[in-house]
Design a protein around this motif. Sequence first.
Motif, PDB file in Angstrom:
ATOM      1  N   HIS A 180      44.988  44.885  14.692  1.00  0.00           N
ATOM      2  CA  HIS A 180      44.678  44.668  13.270  1.00  0.00           C
ATOM      3  C   HIS A 180      45.543  45.513  12.337  1.00  0.00           C
ATOM      4  O   HIS A 180      45.288  45.547  11.133  1.00  0.00           O
ATOM      5  CB  HIS A 180      43.200  44.991  13.009  1.00  0.00           C
ATOM      6  N   GLU A 181      46.555  46.186  12.862  1.00  0.00           N
ATOM      7  CA  GLU A 181      47.390  47.098  12.063  1.00  0.00           C
ATOM      8  C   GLU A 181      48.817  46.571  12.132  1.00  0.00           C
ATOM      9  O   GLU A 181      49.631  47.035  12.912  1.00  0.00           O
ATOM     10  CB  GLU A 181      47.273  48.506  12.657  1.00  0.00           C
ATOM     11  N   ALA A 182      49.110  45.554  11.299  1.00  0.00           N
ATOM     12  CA  ALA A 182      50.287  44.724  11.558  1.00  0.00           C
ATOM     13  C   ALA A 182      51.207  44.578  10.351  1.00  0.00           C
ATOM     14  O   ALA A 182      50.816  44.800   9.206  1.00  0.00           O
ATOM     15  CB  ALA A 182      49.845  43.342  12.030  1.00  0.00           C
ATOM     16  N   ALA A 183      52.436  44.166  10.657  1.00  0.00           N
ATOM     17  CA  ALA A 183      53.417  43.812   9.629  1.00  0.00           C
ATOM     18  C   ALA A 183      54.320  42.728  10.192  1.00  0.00           C
ATOM     19  O   ALA A 183      54.517  42.622  11.414  1.00  0.00           O
ATOM     20  CB  ALA A 183      54.235  45.026   9.204  1.00  0.00           C
ATOM     21  N   GLY A 184      54.871  41.922   9.302  1.00  0.00           N
ATOM     22  CA  GLY A 184      55.741  40.846   9.751  1.00  0.00           C
ATOM     23  C   GLY A 184      56.271  40.044   8.585  1.00  0.00           C
ATOM     24  O   GLY A 184      56.457  40.579   7.488  1.00  0.00           O
ATOM     25  N   TYR A 185      56.485  38.733   8.827  1.00  0.00           N
ATOM     26  CA  TYR A 185      57.089  37.867   7.814  1.00  0.00           C
ATOM     27  C   TYR A 185      56.273  36.591   7.659  1.00  0.00           C
ATOM     28  O   TYR A 185      55.805  36.005   8.638  1.00  0.00           O
ATOM     29  CB  TYR A 185      58.528  37.512   8.199  1.00  0.00           C
TER      30      TYR A 185
END
Length: 389
Positions: free
Chosen positions: A67-72
């Motif tokens: 649940h601790e995410a980053a992306g595009y």
Amino acid sequence: MSTGRGVTIRAAVSRGVGVPPSIETLTLDAPGPDEVRIRVEACAVCHSDLSYLDGTWATEFPLVLGHEAAGYVVELGNPVADSEGASEPGLAVGDPVVVTLVRTCGECRACQRGHDVACTGDFPIASKSPLVAADGDRIPQGLNVGAFAEQVVVHRSQVVRLPDDIDPLVACLLGCGVLTGAGAVTNTARVTAGDSVVVVGCGGVGIGAVQAARIAGADPIVAVDPTPDKREAARGFGATHVVDPVHDDLFATITAATGGPLADHLLITTGSPAALDGAIELLAPMGQLIIVGMAADDVTIEVAPSWLAAANKSILGSKMGTIRVAEDVPALIEHHRAGRLDLQGMVSSTHALADIAEAFEEVWRGDVLRTVVLPNVTASQEQEAPVPC
């Protein structure tokens, strides 16, 4: 905009307490109205994920954690028009984003008061997970995200656009750990310059709290952790004093650091029951005990109410640092860009999705501040990619 068609992805599916996650092929539904599909570049492992896997917190299996995410952004659901027919301006395909577990409807009593973490709104995605297994069963998204996967679909309120110059590998820490620790200092405790702060637990949440206390001008900042490496890390991130709770006299250290009055703010960022023992006694008059880490459901503490009232001490809970996603994430991004908040130094290791069990073991052993899973990187690619420093 949405194509209305689902996509096939790989995800780490957890199927029981103590059972290693399995990498499975799932179908991910297209985003619905006010939802976003995101290619996950990085997802940090949080103790909250592991609390389900070791049985500390009850849950139903199977599920996809992370649940601790980053992306595009890769696809947008059609935005819901307001009462006057205008659509809320949104994100664009290709935008870099950080993803949090906090969903906000903007309409319930809590949201109207700015209490995003207490939102009671209804979301279609909450009642019908977008993840579908090969047998047709829907698999829940753990903690509203399910980002130990190549892609996710989440509500727009969970997403904040990142500046183009921020690496998703470090930005993912803003999805929970750093956001929670910093929010506990800034929003819950409302630390100001000259306040004395004690942080118990120096994992990702605790280091986030230490850094936020430094940014706020707190002095002293006492970091408490039984692991030598984590104590030294805390010192490097801004702690003025470090304490081994097993061998050192915590009361004496805080007294010496503050010159006598003890702690104005004591933040418990770990779920360990031992961290709560005697914590209220370490507070100065008017001091605050901030409970940030989530202990097991059966853990309790005892407090004498008359003694608490006589010293004007208080006990506050701090779910997700009482944060407002749309305000607090951008503020932390600016601290990072200005060099006040070190995210790179908190990433201890990275792992491909296939090696997620190893990442979990690192967190269970307490070897890392934050280990990050890279769902769209193969094991061989991950070995070639250095951790940012």
